[in-house]
Scaffold this active site. Structure first.
Site, PDB file in Angstrom:
ATOM      1  N   ASP A 152     -25.356   5.492  52.818  1.00 51.07           N
ATOM      2  CA  ASP A 152     -26.495   4.897  53.508  1.00 51.07           C
ATOM      3  C   ASP A 152     -26.451   5.211  54.964  1.00 51.07           C
ATOM      4  O   ASP A 152     -25.461   5.205  55.444  1.00 51.07           O
ATOM      5  CB  ASP A 152     -26.715   3.437  53.007  1.00 51.07           C
ATOM      6  CG  ASP A 152     -25.256   2.720  52.896  1.00 51.07           C
ATOM      7  OD1 ASP A 152     -24.371   3.149  53.675  1.00 51.07           O
ATOM      8  OD2 ASP A 152     -25.181   1.579  52.287  1.00 51.07           O
TER       9      ASP A 152
ATOM     10  N   GLU B 213     -30.207  -1.727  53.089  1.00 53.30           N
ATOM     11  CA  GLU B 213     -30.234  -3.294  53.622  1.00 53.30           C
ATOM     12  C   GLU B 213     -31.323  -4.009  53.122  1.00 53.30           C
ATOM     13  O   GLU B 213     -31.390  -5.216  52.611  1.00 53.30           O
ATOM     14  CB  GLU B 213     -29.964  -3.345  54.960  1.00 53.30           C
ATOM     15  CG  GLU B 213     -28.724  -2.982  55.174  1.00 53.30           C
ATOM     16  CD  GLU B 213     -27.407  -3.794  55.107  1.00 53.30           C
ATOM     17  OE1 GLU B 213     -27.873  -4.844  54.303  1.00 53.30           O
ATOM     18  OE2 GLU B 213     -26.291  -3.592  55.096  1.00 53.30           O
TER      19      GLU B 213
END
Length: 382
Positions: free
Chosen positions: A71, A130
């Protein structure tokens, strides 16, 4: 050229200075692409989807593809580490260690860009872990279809483990999460005339207290579930009955079945409270791609066996955590394994003081390049 430890640390510090919120990782994407292009490998190709980058390495055996995901987004946190390479983006920080994640991925990628892999590889530099289920968005966009992995791996840094320690377990590593957003609407009025109003402080309070019975009376005691309501907002002053209440929270569960059971009970309680207090409720239960991170048995068995028996690797079997991770969605579609990489910090993930130990980077790269080479030999024989 394979990136050295010194080069990787330099890259990590550059990435640490440019954190960006999910789906806005434009500068990060630009930096990553420049490094990937610099690898100049004959068997490397890549494409982009929004702020994502998908890199494909053509292997000797092109019938099987191993995936690796990292990520790339940061958090809306103001950094307070005092590091000379602190965030340059005001109110933004890599407070979850995604700068470490990206750097390790680049180290692994540089190894196989130099040394042709036995099978195909797909590296996913994924946005919005997130805040917006970036993994789910990317998968459902079809951008992966051409280079879809047959199995996939990822890690999350862990401040509670010594730098470079590999942690993993069979079954669920991270919980699945679901956001709760409930709005109760009645009728406001004067505090002296409650019979002419419909008090949403009272209705909302009943919802809050009834929610507490879900885990204690609906969840099997030997399983796990959490329901937390962290926000309750109603009214404007003490002598006015509130006509609206806003309540927000989260569900955490180690299996998707348990998550759905808790969601069902939350909805039933909200509807029952609305009926009992003759008011309206607008309930939004939003899970997105934050499924439980449930490790595949076969890939995880091979992973744990390798990490437990390889010289230079320190392995620990870890307990499941109630934190969430949208890699769970990809694992619901593609068999694979997620693991921890220790970064040894006294501060937790999402802390404005988080400062991972950089010595973990090369240890993570070496452990994973070794494992992936070993795994490729196994799958290419099948």
């Amino acid at each position: 050229m394979i990136l050295t430890e010194k080069e990787l640390v330099g890259i990590r510090r550059e990435l640490h200075q440019i954190p960006e919120i999910g789906m806005e990782e434009f500068e990060t994407q630009k930096k990553l692409i420049s490094i990937i292009k610099g690898m100049n490998s004959k068997w490397l190709d890549f494409k982009t989807w929004k702020t994502a980058i998908i890199v494909h390495l053509k292997g000797i055996d092109e019938t099987y593809t191993i995936g690796y995901r990292t990520d790339i987004d940061g958090l809306p946190v103001t950094e307070e580490t005092g590091l000379p390479f602190s965030s340059k983006n005001e109110g933004r920080m890599h407070a979850c260690g995604h700068d470490i994640h990206m750097t390790v991925a680049l180290g692994i990628l540089s190894f196989f860009a130099e040394k042709k892999p036995s099978v195909n590889m797909t590296f996913i530099f994924q946005p919005a872990e997130e805040n917006a289920s970036g993994g789910k968005q990317l998968y459902e966009s079809g951008a992966l279809d051409q280079w879809m992995p047959d199995e996939i791996y990822a890690f999350h840094d862990n401040p509670g483990l010594k730098a470079g320690v590999i942690g993993c377990r069979q079954g669920t590593l991270f919980a699945g999460t679901c956001e709760i957003h409930a709005t109760f609407t009645g009728k406001s009025g004067h505090a002296a005339f409650p019979h002419n109003a419909n008090d949403m402080v009272v209705a909302g309070s009943y919802f809050v207290t009834q929610i507490q019975s879900i885990v204690s009376r609906n969840v099997d005691p030997i399983q796990s579930g959490v329901v937390t309501l962290g926000h309750f907002s109603a009214g404007t002053t003490g002598n006015v009955i509130a006509g609206k209440a806003q309540i927000d929270g989260t569900i955490r569960a180690l299996t998707q079945e348990m998550n759905l059971l808790i969601q069902k009970r939350v909805r039933k309680i909200a509807e029952s409270v609305a009926e009992a207090f003759d008011c309206e409720v607008d309930l939004d239960l939003h899970q997105g791609g934050y499924y439980p991170v449930e490790n595949n048995y076969e890939t995880t068995k091979e992973f744990i066996n390798y990490m437990s028996n390889t010289k230079g690797v320190v392995f620990e079997e870890t307990k499941p955590a109630m934190t969430g991770e949208d890699f769970g969605f990809l694992l619901s579609k593609i068999p694979g394994t997620m693991f921890w990489l220790g970064v040894d910090s006294p501060y937790s993930l999402h802390s404005e003081h988080l400062a991972p130990k950089e010595g973990a980077i090369i240890k993570g790269v070496n452990a994973m390049t070794g494992y992936l080479e070993s795994r490729m030999k196994d799958v290419s024989k099948k």
